[in-house]
Design a protein around this motif. Sequence first.
Motif, PDB file in Angstrom:
ATOM      1  N   ILE A 147       0.892  -1.182   0.018  1.00 28.08           N
ATOM      2  CA  ILE A 147       0.098  -0.147   0.179  1.00 28.08           C
ATOM      3  C   ILE A 147       0.768   1.288  -0.047  1.00 28.08           C
ATOM      4  CG2 ILE A 147      -1.840   1.167   1.367  1.00 28.08           C
ATOM      5  CD1 ILE A 147      -2.463  -1.377   2.782  1.00 28.08           C
ATOM      6  N   HIS A 148       0.637   2.226  -1.067  1.00 26.37           N
ATOM      7  CA  HIS A 148       1.191   3.492  -0.841  1.00 26.37           C
ATOM      8  C   HIS A 148       0.039   4.597  -1.271  1.00 26.37           C
ATOM      9  CE1 HIS A 148       4.146   6.507  -1.357  1.00 26.37           C
ATOM     10  NE2 HIS A 148       3.599   7.054  -2.623  1.00 26.37           N
ATOM     11  N   CYS A 157      -1.017  -2.296  -4.415  1.00 23.63           N
ATOM     12  CA  CYS A 157      -0.359  -3.426  -5.454  1.00 23.63           C
ATOM     13  C   CYS A 157      -0.474  -4.751  -4.739  1.00 23.63           C
ATOM     14  CB  CYS A 157       1.181  -3.217  -5.407  1.00 23.63           C
ATOM     15  SG  CYS A 157       1.654  -4.286  -6.747  1.00 23.63           S
ATOM     16  N   PHE A 158      -1.421  -5.561  -5.574  1.00 18.04           N
ATOM     17  CA  PHE A 158      -2.098  -6.936  -5.234  1.00 18.04           C
ATOM     18  C   PHE A 158      -1.585  -7.904  -6.000  1.00 18.04           C
ATOM     19  CE2 PHE A 158      -5.836  -9.751  -4.174  1.00 18.04           C
ATOM     20  CZ  PHE A 158      -5.389 -10.162  -2.779  1.00 18.04           C
ATOM     21  N   GLY A 159      -0.756  -8.875  -5.731  1.00 16.61           N
ATOM     22  CA  GLY A 159      -0.547  -9.871  -6.811  1.00 16.61           C
ATOM     23  C   GLY A 159       0.194  -9.125  -7.713  1.00 16.61           C
ATOM     24  N   ASN A 160      -0.217  -9.258  -9.024  1.00 15.74           N
ATOM     25  CA  ASN A 160       0.548  -8.545 -10.339  1.00 15.74           C
ATOM     26  C   ASN A 160      -0.634  -7.333 -10.702  1.00 15.74           C
ATOM     27  OD1 ASN A 160      -1.755 -10.256 -11.246  1.00 15.74           O
ATOM     28  ND2 ASN A 160      -0.501 -10.939 -12.990  1.00 15.74           N
ATOM     29  N   LYS A 161      -1.463  -6.885  -9.826  1.00 16.09           N
ATOM     30  CA  LYS A 161      -2.373  -5.768 -10.195  1.00 16.09           C
ATOM     31  C   LYS A 161      -2.230  -4.686  -9.498  1.00 16.09           C
ATOM     32  CE  LYS A 161      -4.839  -8.794 -12.946  1.00 16.09           C
ATOM     33  NZ  LYS A 161      -4.900  -8.265 -14.522  1.00 16.09           N
ATOM     34  N   VAL A 162      -2.411  -3.353 -10.079  1.00 16.36           N
ATOM     35  CA  VAL A 162      -2.468  -2.362  -9.363  1.00 16.36           C
ATOM     36  C   VAL A 162      -3.660  -1.587  -9.355  1.00 16.36           C
ATOM     37  CG1 VAL A 162      -1.604   0.031  -9.391  1.00 16.36           C
ATOM     38  CG2 VAL A 162       0.054  -1.906 -10.199  1.00 16.36           C
ATOM     39  N   LEU A 163      -4.148  -1.285  -8.061  1.00 18.16           N
ATOM     40  CA  LEU A 163      -5.562  -0.802  -7.633  1.00 18.16           C
ATOM     41  C   LEU A 163      -5.288   0.568  -7.240  1.00 18.16           C
ATOM     42  CD1 LEU A 163      -8.618  -1.456  -6.970  1.00 18.16           C
ATOM     43  CD2 LEU A 163      -7.735  -1.890  -4.957  1.00 18.16           C
ATOM     44  N   LEU A 164      -6.413   1.579  -7.722  1.00 16.79           N
ATOM     45  CA  LEU A 164      -6.292   2.866  -7.101  1.00 16.79           C
ATOM     46  C   LEU A 164      -7.723   3.206  -6.410  1.00 16.79           C
ATOM     47  CD1 LEU A 164      -5.272   5.810  -6.831  1.00 16.79           C
ATOM     48  CD2 LEU A 164      -6.108   6.237  -8.983  1.00 16.79           C
ATOM     49  N   ILE A 165      -7.866   3.536  -5.446  1.00 17.55           N
ATOM     50  CA  ILE A 165      -8.813   3.895  -4.722  1.00 17.55           C
ATOM     51  C   ILE A 165      -9.222   5.163  -4.676  1.00 17.55           C
ATOM     52  CG2 ILE A 165     -10.503   3.792  -2.486  1.00 17.55           C
ATOM     53  CD1 ILE A 165      -9.144   1.151  -1.932  1.00 17.55           C
ATOM     54  N   VAL A 166     -10.172   5.822  -5.334  1.00 14.36           N
ATOM     55  CA  VAL A 166     -10.349   7.313  -5.689  1.00 14.36           C
ATOM     56  C   VAL A 166     -11.618   7.787  -4.548  1.00 14.36           C
ATOM     57  CG1 VAL A 166     -10.630   9.292  -6.927  1.00 14.36           C
ATOM     58  CG2 VAL A 166      -9.276   7.457  -7.639  1.00 14.36           C
ATOM     59  N   ARG A 189       3.897  11.433 -14.020  1.00 15.17           N
ATOM     60  CA  ARG A 189       3.946  10.769 -15.319  1.00 15.17           C
ATOM     61  C   ARG A 189       2.581   9.949 -15.361  1.00 15.17           C
ATOM     62  NH1 ARG A 189       5.533   5.354 -15.254  1.00 15.17           N
ATOM     63  NH2 ARG A 189       6.770   4.924 -13.260  1.00 15.17           N
ATOM     64  N   LYS A 190       2.211   9.461 -16.696  1.00 17.88           N
ATOM     65  CA  LYS A 190       0.972   8.998 -16.859  1.00 17.88           C
ATOM     66  C   LYS A 190       1.296   7.383 -16.152  1.00 17.88           C
ATOM     67  CE  LYS A 190      -2.907   8.470 -19.935  1.00 17.88           C
ATOM     68  NZ  LYS A 190      -3.519   8.958 -21.119  1.00 17.88           N
ATOM     69  N   LEU A 191       0.462   6.722 -15.189  1.00 17.06           N
ATOM     70  CA  LEU A 191       0.686   5.601 -14.475  1.00 17.06           C
ATOM     71  C   LEU A 191      -0.530   4.645 -15.212  1.00 17.06           C
ATOM     72  CD1 LEU A 191       1.282   6.722 -11.005  1.00 17.06           C
ATOM     73  CD2 LEU A 191       2.848   6.268 -12.565  1.00 17.06           C
ATOM     74  N   LYS A 192      -0.005   3.309 -15.250  1.00 17.02           N
ATOM     75  CA  LYS A 192      -0.931   2.282 -15.462  1.00 17.02           C
ATOM     76  C   LYS A 192      -1.669   1.684 -14.436  1.00 17.02           C
ATOM     77  CE  LYS A 192      -1.345  -1.953 -18.136  1.00 17.02           C
ATOM     78  NZ  LYS A 192      -0.627  -3.220 -18.689  1.00 17.02           N
ATOM     79  N   VAL A 193      -2.863   1.763 -14.435  1.00 23.73           N
ATOM     80  CA  VAL A 193      -3.740   1.187 -13.308  1.00 23.73           C
ATOM     81  C   VAL A 193      -4.689   0.128 -13.676  1.00 23.73           C
ATOM     82  CG1 VAL A 193      -5.201   1.736 -11.505  1.00 23.73           C
ATOM     83  CG2 VAL A 193      -3.425   3.391 -12.002  1.00 23.73           C
ATOM     84  N   ASP A 194      -4.840  -0.900 -13.260  1.00 27.62           N
ATOM     85  CA  ASP A 194      -5.295  -2.241 -13.715  1.00 27.62           C
ATOM     86  C   ASP A 194      -6.951  -1.898 -13.020  1.00 27.62           C
ATOM     87  OD1 ASP A 194      -3.523  -4.064 -14.647  1.00 27.62           O
ATOM     88  OD2 ASP A 194      -2.717  -3.720 -12.844  1.00 27.62           O
ATOM     89  N   VAL A 195      -7.246  -1.579 -11.938  1.00 30.54           N
ATOM     90  CA  VAL A 195      -8.435  -1.388 -11.574  1.00 30.54           C
ATOM     91  C   VAL A 195      -8.513   0.014 -10.666  1.00 30.54           C
ATOM     92  CG1 VAL A 195     -10.673  -1.991 -10.128  1.00 30.54           C
ATOM     93  CG2 VAL A 195      -8.847  -3.641 -11.305  1.00 30.54           C
ATOM     94  N   HIS A 246     -12.688  12.273 -17.261  1.00 30.67           N
ATOM     95  CA  HIS A 246     -11.686  13.063 -18.171  1.00 30.67           C
ATOM     96  C   HIS A 246     -10.441  13.246 -17.391  1.00 30.67           C
ATOM     97  CE1 HIS A 246     -10.125  15.963 -20.815  1.00 30.67           C
ATOM     98  NE2 HIS A 246      -9.837  16.729 -20.064  1.00 30.67           N
ATOM     99  N   GLN A 247     -10.315  13.682 -16.043  1.00 28.51           N
ATOM    100  CA  GLN A 247      -9.192  13.662 -15.262  1.00 28.51           C
ATOM    101  C   GLN A 247      -8.366  12.319 -15.222  1.00 28.51           C
ATOM    102  OE1 GLN A 247     -10.774  15.518 -11.787  1.00 28.51           O
ATOM    103  NE2 GLN A 247      -8.944  16.561 -11.459  1.00 28.51           N
ATOM    104  N   LEU A 248      -9.376  11.426 -14.865  1.00 31.14           N
ATOM    105  CA  LEU A 248      -8.849   9.965 -14.712  1.00 31.14           C
ATOM    106  C   LEU A 248      -7.917   9.506 -16.139  1.00 31.14           C
ATOM    107  CD1 LEU A 248     -11.593   7.694 -12.929  1.00 31.14           C
ATOM    108  CD2 LEU A 248      -9.086   8.206 -11.990  1.00 31.14           C
ATOM    109  N   ASP A 249      -8.717   9.849 -17.162  1.00 28.03           N
ATOM    110  CA  ASP A 249      -8.024   9.410 -18.784  1.00 28.03           C
ATOM    111  C   ASP A 249      -6.825  10.403 -18.797  1.00 28.03           C
ATOM    112  OD1 ASP A 249      -8.354   7.804 -21.030  1.00 28.03           O
ATOM    113  OD2 ASP A 249      -8.528   9.913 -21.951  1.00 28.03           O
TER     114      ASP A 249
END
Length: 201
Positions: free
Chosen positions: A121-122, A127-136, A145-151, A163-166
């Motif tokens: 958690i940061h 980061c859970f297993g091989n997935k990155v989750l962002l809770i907004v 920089r633009k980050l890749k987020v799975d969920v 639009h912000q998320l994108d």
Amino acid sequence: FAVWQGLQINSLQVLLLYSCIMFIALWWFYNNRVAFLLGLITLLFFVIVRAYSFAIATKQQQLIVYNVPKQQAIDFIAGRNYFFKGDSVLANTEPLRNFHLTPSRTLHRISKLDSLPSLFIHDNFYCFGNKVLLIVDTSLQKPARKLKVDVVVLSKNAPVSIHQLDNFFECQQVVIDGSSSPRKTKRWKTDCDRYKIPCHS
């Protein structure tokens, strides 16, 4: 009025248990040795099926975003343990917890841990297993920089737009939990369709 908490038996296990009881009863009342043998066989199958379900549970890795009205509730499941992220009212109020969360936890045969070895958690990133989750659930700060987020989990009517998320992230999927209003949820879903981001409410 007796209740046995935390017991999870699927349909096949119920069928095997009742078959075992029936065969043992036939043996008991009619001294039928074939019925006794069939009772032992069905009991053996029950034990095998149950042991298999426990073995499957030790290997599971799941993320569950619960649909709890006006509340945030997320379980990170690794094996037979879970880490809860959500509102304290759910964790501390037994009737709410028993209605919304306990059935799923019983089904998955899990117990609470304060941390999971596979969960890092940061801030609002998980980061859970091989997935990155962002809770907004609050306003967003633009990353360097633009980050890749799975969920991306949108929660608590967060003051953000798709639009912000994108612009900020490469979103693979958006999940909207039950803590957001129907109006906000509808707007987010419409915007996700516009930006071609898979969305689950």
